[in-house]
Scaffold this motif. Structure first.
Motif, PDB file in Angstrom:
ATOM      1  N   VAL A   5       0.846  -1.201   0.000  1.00  0.00           N
ATOM      2  CA  VAL A   5       0.000   0.000   0.000  1.00  0.00           C
ATOM      3  C   VAL A   5       0.876   1.244   0.000  1.00  0.00           C
ATOM      4  N   PHE A   6       1.935   1.229   0.799  1.00  0.00           N
ATOM      5  CA  PHE A   6       2.857   2.366   0.855  1.00  0.00           C
ATOM      6  C   PHE A   6       3.503   2.609  -0.510  1.00  0.00           C
ATOM      7  N   LEU A  12       1.810   6.935  -6.742  1.00  0.00           N
ATOM      8  CA  LEU A  12       0.738   7.851  -7.134  1.00  0.00           C
ATOM      9  C   LEU A  12       1.102   9.301  -6.819  1.00  0.00           C
ATOM     10  N   ILE A  13       1.594   9.528  -5.615  1.00  0.00           N
ATOM     11  CA  ILE A  13       1.919  10.899  -5.204  1.00  0.00           C
ATOM     12  C   ILE A  13       3.083  11.446  -6.017  1.00  0.00           C
ATOM     13  N   PHE A  14       4.171  10.672  -6.130  1.00  0.00           N
ATOM     14  CA  PHE A  14       5.319  11.183  -6.855  1.00  0.00           C
ATOM     15  C   PHE A  14       5.078  11.215  -8.354  1.00  0.00           C
ATOM     16  N   GLY A  15       4.194  10.373  -8.858  1.00  0.00           N
ATOM     17  CA  GLY A  15       3.803  10.453 -10.268  1.00  0.00           C
ATOM     18  C   GLY A  15       3.088  11.757 -10.563  1.00  0.00           C
ATOM     19  N   LYS A  16       2.194  12.148  -9.671  1.00  0.00           N
ATOM     20  CA  LYS A  16       1.496  13.425  -9.842  1.00  0.00           C
ATOM     21  C   LYS A  16       2.467  14.597  -9.735  1.00  0.00           C
ATOM     22  N   PHE A  20       3.207  17.351 -12.608  1.00  0.00           N
ATOM     23  CA  PHE A  20       3.108  18.779 -12.307  1.00  0.00           C
ATOM     24  C   PHE A  20       4.417  19.492 -12.635  1.00  0.00           C
ATOM     25  N   GLY A  21       5.541  18.884 -12.302  1.00  0.00           N
ATOM     26  CA  GLY A  21       6.837  19.481 -12.605  1.00  0.00           C
ATOM     27  C   GLY A  21       7.070  19.640 -14.095  1.00  0.00           C
ATOM     28  N   LEU A  22       6.674  18.644 -14.880  1.00  0.00           N
ATOM     29  CA  LEU A  22       6.827  18.745 -16.333  1.00  0.00           C
ATOM     30  C   LEU A  22       5.937  19.834 -16.918  1.00  0.00           C
ATOM     31  N   LYS A  23       4.712  19.940 -16.414  1.00  0.00           N
ATOM     32  CA  LYS A  23       3.821  21.004 -16.887  1.00  0.00           C
ATOM     33  C   LYS A  23       4.372  22.385 -16.527  1.00  0.00           C
TER      34      LYS A  23
END
Length: 73
Positions: A5-6, A12-16, A20-23
């Motif tokens: 789960v971790f 999920l969190i670091f993918g988002k 966001f960083g690429l955008k």
């Protein structure tokens, strides 16, 4: 089980955050190219005597900026 789960939540969190960083980087690069790079290139072309290239380029960019909607970001 908790480790799985971790790991899933971490991806999920670091993918988002990566998306966001690429955008953000893409937005900053568009601003830099539009505000700094294009005027410097046009001024450089005029200074070295290539006004025949700089003027049509300036007209094309001006027409495109008038035709495209302002809401595009």
């Amino acid at each position: 089980m908790l480790t799985m789960v971790f790991v899933i939540l971490m991806f999920l969190i670091f993918g988002k955050l990566i998306v966001f960083g690429l955008k953000a980087a893409w937005g900053i690069s568009k601003i830099v190219c539009t505000v700094l790079l294009l005027p410097l290139c046009l001024v450089g072309l005029v200074i070295i005597g290539l006004i025949k290239i700089a003027l049509p380029l300036l007209l094309i960019v001006g027409i495109v900026s008038l035709v495209l909607p302002k809401s595009r970001c």
